[in-house]
Design a protein around this motif. Structure first.
Motif, mmCIF file in Angstrom:
data_model
loop_
_atom_site.group_PDB
_atom_site.id
_atom_site.type_symbol
_atom_site.label_atom_id
_atom_site.label_comp_id
_atom_site.label_asym_id
_atom_site.label_seq_id
_atom_site.Cartn_x
_atom_site.Cartn_y
_atom_site.Cartn_z
ATOM 1 N N SER A 75 0.815 -1.216 0.000
ATOM 2 C CA SER A 75 0.000 0.000 0.000
ATOM 3 C C SER A 75 0.847 1.264 0.000
ATOM 4 O O SER A 75 0.326 2.364 0.161
ATOM 5 N N LEU A 76 2.145 1.155 -0.169
ATOM 6 C CA LEU A 76 3.034 2.309 -0.158
ATOM 7 C C LEU A 76 2.713 3.236 -1.324
ATOM 8 O O LEU A 76 2.608 2.791 -2.465
ATOM 9 N N PRO A 77 2.503 4.554 -1.088
ATOM 10 C CA PRO A 77 2.232 5.473 -2.204
ATOM 11 C C PRO A 77 3.403 5.489 -3.180
ATOM 12 O O PRO A 77 4.565 5.619 -2.768
ATOM 13 N N PRO A 78 3.155 5.359 -4.472
ATOM 14 C CA PRO A 78 4.243 5.328 -5.454
ATOM 15 C C PRO A 78 5.133 6.561 -5.395
ATOM 16 O O PRO A 78 6.348 6.469 -5.615
ATOM 17 N N ASP A 79 4.543 7.747 -5.086
ATOM 18 C CA ASP A 79 5.336 8.967 -5.045
ATOM 19 C C ASP A 79 6.418 8.916 -3.962
ATOM 20 O O ASP A 79 7.320 9.765 -3.951
ATOM 21 N N SER A 80 6.342 7.952 -3.050
ATOM 22 C CA SER A 80 7.370 7.820 -2.015
ATOM 23 C C SER A 80 8.751 7.601 -2.623
ATOM 24 O O SER A 80 9.764 7.966 -2.032
ATOM 25 N N PHE A 81 8.781 6.995 -3.828
ATOM 26 C CA PHE A 81 10.072 6.704 -4.448
ATOM 27 C C PHE A 81 10.800 7.967 -4.889
ATOM 28 O O PHE A 81 11.988 7.931 -5.188
ATOM 29 N N GLN A 82 10.094 9.096 -4.944
ATOM 30 C CA GLN A 82 10.757 10.341 -5.303
ATOM 31 C C GLN A 82 11.632 10.856 -4.162
ATOM 32 O O GLN A 82 12.346 11.852 -4.327
ATOM 33 N N ALA A 83 11.599 10.173 -3.014
ATOM 34 C CA ALA A 83 12.530 10.484 -1.936
ATOM 35 C C ALA A 83 13.957 10.101 -2.323
ATOM 36 O O ALA A 83 14.914 10.552 -1.687
ATOM 37 N N ILE A 89 8.645 9.842 -10.525
ATOM 38 C CA ILE A 89 7.575 8.900 -10.855
ATOM 39 C C ILE A 89 6.828 9.392 -12.091
ATOM 40 O O ILE A 89 6.416 10.543 -12.167
ATOM 41 N N VAL A 90 6.667 8.503 -13.052
ATOM 42 C CA VAL A 90 5.964 8.824 -14.292
ATOM 43 C C VAL A 90 4.507 8.391 -14.208
ATOM 44 O O VAL A 90 3.590 9.124 -14.551
ATOM 45 N N SER A 91 4.294 7.158 -13.750
ATOM 46 C CA SER A 91 2.936 6.622 -13.765
ATOM 47 C C SER A 91 2.875 5.366 -12.910
ATOM 48 O O SER A 91 3.881 4.666 -12.759
ATOM 49 N N GLN A 92 1.699 5.092 -12.376
ATOM 50 C CA GLN A 92 1.414 3.798 -11.776
ATOM 51 C C GLN A 92 0.415 3.107 -12.699
ATOM 52 O O GLN A 92 -0.760 3.433 -12.727
ATOM 53 N N GLU A 93 0.881 2.145 -13.463
ATOM 54 C CA GLU A 93 0.068 1.530 -14.498
ATOM 55 C C GLU A 93 -0.946 0.542 -13.937
ATOM 56 O O GLU A 93 -1.954 0.261 -14.548
ATOM 57 N N GLU A 94 -0.635 -0.042 -12.819
ATOM 58 C CA GLU A 94 -1.568 -0.884 -12.080
ATOM 59 C C GLU A 94 -1.096 -0.856 -10.642
ATOM 60 O O GLU A 94 -0.099 -0.204 -10.320
#
Length: 785
Positions: A75-83, A89-94
């Motif tokens: 459930s980790l928000p994908p934008d967390s990887f911008q840390a 982050i470009v997109s979360q496709e699924e």
């Protein structure tokens, strides 16, 4: 050749009780080993990203595109990887796939953190790394759109493609990306037809050949490449002059009857008159069924009578195979109705069933004020469940529709995710367990304007062909019962490029126009699951011509056994073939769309077996499937066995356990019937669970409904000459008083051997059943002697 379906006899019952259990999720046991393993995966992916034979080509800057595969259930928000510096982050496709642009410095930082985790067992923001399952690059296969994947490139070259680029929120980046991509098109000799530049949607329509298309599929800035919208309802088709059709002859006097419970029927429509029987009003004060223009009921009635009206227009022939009856049970004029619809429905059903023997009733109705709350089943759904059991009739109802104003602001970006929100749950009476509930899928992809201007991007469609209808509603019903049961064509939605307003001209279902006398045209189009339901009801009623004595349960079992998930829905909702994707498919499309190729009659390679029985509480029924040796012969290929069980239990709205009686089935593989009966004894199971290899849906997933379906695929023969058995179990709810006696149920089994050339499966199965019947007859004679 087509043949009548075959009857399957059961063996002897035995008492049973059959519990099951489930289990847990991922926790890294050894952080150092985990870091080392993930570091190895990252290095392999980085090698693919930079390998000239596999790497992306082009891009408006020099960053690399990396695919981060998250763990299922993360459930980790994908934008967390911008840390991580250098990662965008470009997109979360699924749910489990995140795409990111990364500089060389960003890739180095990823590698350093993984190396630190492998060495020390700890690292800054280790939660980011623990969320990751794997790394990869965005491949040409990933960029291939659903329609292109299913249909391939057009044979005629050059052809038109729609190329979508990665969305860029910043206008300067978006413009730089498009400029660079247009320059590339010129270098490759690809003709640009149109372009669309929005913050969440960047799209170009191009003409190219396959070699040029292959270059596009490897371009870093390309998100997807797909075929442009095709198909649609043309205005010429709706304006077709019915005087050019042959005269419509009445159906045979013994043709099955279908009843439409709706807003009335324009029974004088030239394409309805020959088949329309009684059309009554059941509202108080009793008004004529034709008081107001009953466009909705006539539209539904045309689909119930003819099925695919669009195809009938194209074939220039309307041949009714059913007798059509109508009961007016609600108004479709937007005015409040003072009488309970439940009362009108019950009166209509009892009348039309009693007078004309109607067994299939289509009720295209959904109460927008009764979105299912996950608790009790009440109201009209309960009424249908009760009448099904009491009268032995089948109701077909729609899942219900979202309203256009319920589409999210970013409907294009949020499709199909918004269909799983709470407000998109089923409408009453779609929760009825004993009815067939029908959800919607889309078929057409080109609006009227898109048909008129094929080389420009006129609109953006929300769904591709055979993907979920953008306004359909989702299940499950009470206690997690699978609903909708099946899906059918319900139309599509497009968003206008200017303003984003939704429209559907050219994308709808075509049927008869109830107002033809005043509006001039015999046909019209509209969208909604209200029109998916009668397409299924038509098939259910037609089954009665082949199996006249079929109970409603057998009709449901046959429909379920011949339903399959559309490939486009699988690709959209379950691309990783995982439990979460499977759950989404079941909630939105149920068991799938009905394939009628072998629904009405068996074929040489696809054989349907039917059984109707009654089972007592705490009993088990056994069926040995007559699978011939040829089914297993000649090496590896796909064979399928599909099993569907249906029944209509008594229900009670005051109990969370809504069903009085619970039935379910297991498919088991064993040496003999004796082995199976010994294994399934009351209160115990001796190591013989359901066969799980190649299984589509496990028992725990399907058993909460009163229509239960699963399919098994076998690539090779069973070991040691094992046989295949279906075992049906009954266990009543605690509130049952035991006065019901034996519970009726129906089973439909489909054996399919489509990959064997010149298969003679039907003849061999029939011979096996005849031999079995003769052996039983000899045993009975010997027993009397």
């Amino acid at each position: 050749m087509a043949y009548e379906h075959l009857r399957l006899d059961r063996e002897e019952p035995i008492n049973l009780r059959h519990p099951r259990r489930g289990g847990g999720g991922f926790t890294p046991q050894d952080p150092r080993a985990y870091g080392a393993a993930l570091g190895t995966k990252f290095q392999a992916a980085r090698g693919r990203i930079t390998d000239p034979d596999q790497a992306d080509i082009g891009g408006y800057d020099d960053r690399k595109l990396i695919k981060i595969q998250l763990r299922h259930g993360e459930s980790l928000p994908p934008d967390s990887f911008q840390a991580i510096p250098g990662v965008e982050i470009v997109s979360q496709e699924e749910k489990t796939v995140v795409l990111a642009f990364a500089t060389d410095e960003g890739l180095d930082e990823f590698e350093r953190r993984l190396a630190t985790l492998a060495r020390d067992g700890n690292v800054t923001r280790k939660d980011l790394l623990y969320a990751i399952e794997d790394f990869d690059h965005w491949t040409p296969e990933d960029r291939t759109g659903n329609a292109l994947r299913e249909q391939g490139f057009p044979e005629e070259t050059p052809f038109t493609l729609d190329v979508e680029l990665w969305p860029q929120e910043r206008q300067d980046k978006r413009q730089a990306m498009v400029r660079a991509f247009v320059d590339l098109l010129q270098e490759l000799g690809i003709k640009k037809l149109d372009e669309l530049k929005l913050p969440s949607l960047v799209k170009l329509r191009v003409r190219c050949d396959q070699n040029q298309a292959d270059q596009l599929l490897r371009h870093r800035d390309v998100r997807t490449v797909d075929l442009p919208p095709r198909l649609g309802v043309s205005v010429q088709l709706l304006m077709t002059d019915i005087n050019q059709f042959p005269v419509v002859d009445p159906p045979p006097a013994d043709a099955p009857a279908i009843a439409v419970l709706d807003s009335g029927l324009t029974s004088g429509h030239p394409l309805l008159a020959a088949a329309a029987g009684d059309a009554q009003g059941y509202l108080k004060p009793h008004r004529s069924a034709n008081d107001a223009e009953p466009w909705h009921g006539t539209f539904v009635g045309g689909l119930a009578l003819y099925g695919d009206v669009h195809n009938a227009i194209q074939q220039r022939q309307f041949v009714p195979q059913l007798r059509l009856f109508s009961g007016k049970v609600f108004e479709h004029d937007g005015q409040d109705q003072t009488e309970f619809v439940e009362k009108a429905v019950e009166e209509a059903v009892r009348d039309l069933h009693g007078q004309y023997g109607c067994k299939v009733f289509n009720l295209s109705y959904g109460d927008l004020n009764k979105v299912y709350d996950g608790r009790h089943v009440r109201g009209l759904a309960y009424t249908l469940d009760r009448l099904t059991r009491e009268l032995g009739v089948l109701f077909v109802v729609p899942a219900g529709n979202l309203q256009l104003n319920q589409l999210p602001q970013d409907a294009r970006g949020q499709y199909p995710h918004y269909l799983f929100e709470e407000h998109a749950r089923l409408l009453d009476p779609a929760t009825a367990l004993n009815a067939l509930t029908v959800g919607g899928i889309s078929l057409f992809e080109a609006t009227r304007d898109a048909q008129n201007h094929p080389n420009t991007i006129e609109d953006h469609i929300l769904a591709r062909a055979n993907q979920p209808f953008p306004l359909t509603r989702r299940g499950p019903s009470i206690n997690g019962a699978i609903k909708p049961d099946v899906v059918e064509h319900a139309g599509n939605i497009a968003l206008m490029l200017t303003g984003g307003r939704p429209r559907h001209t050219g994308l709808g279902v075509v049927s008869l126009n109830g107002g033809f006398a005043t509006h001039g045209f015999a046909f019209k189009e509209d969208i909604g699951t209200s029109y998916a339901a009668p397409l299924v009801a038509h098939k259910a009623a037609r089954l009665l011509a082949e199996v006249p004595d079929a109970s409603p349960s057998l009709l449901r079992a046959l429909i379920g056994a011949h339903a399959r998930w559309p490939q486009a829905c699988e690709a959209l909702l379950n691309p990783g073939n995982n439990a979460e994707g499977r759950d989404k498919l079941l909630r939105l499309v149920g068991y799938g769309r009905v394939d009628d190729a072998a629904l009405f009659r068996s074929l040489d390679h696809t054989v349907t077996l039917l059984a109707e029985e009654r089972v007592g509480n705490d009993q088990h029924h056994f069926f040995e499937l007559p699978v011939p040796d040829s089914f297993w012969a000649n090496g590896r290929r796909t064979r399928e066995i599909t099993v569907a069980l249906a029944y209509s239990p008594e229900v009670r709205t005051t109990r969370l356990d809504y069903r009085r009686t619970k039935l379910w089935f297991n498919l088991v593989v064993a040496d003999s019937l004796d082995d199976v009966t010994r294994a399934f004894q009351r209160n115990r199971e001796e190591g013989m669970g359901e066969h799980s290899n190649g299984r589509w849906l496990p028992n725990d997933t399907r058993k909460n409904g009163t229509l239960q379906v699963s399919r098994w695929r076998f690539k090779q023969a069973l070991a040691n000459g094992h046989k295949v058995f279906v075992v049906v179990t009954r266990q009543d709810s605690p509130w049952s008083d035991g006065r019901d006696g034996d519970e009726p149920y129906a089973v439909a089994v489909v054996l399919a051997d489509r990959e064997q050339a010149n298969a003679q499966l039907y003849a061999q199965v029939r011979a096996a059943l005849q031999a079995r019947a003769q052996a039983r007859a000899r045993a009975r004679i010997g027993g009397r002697g």
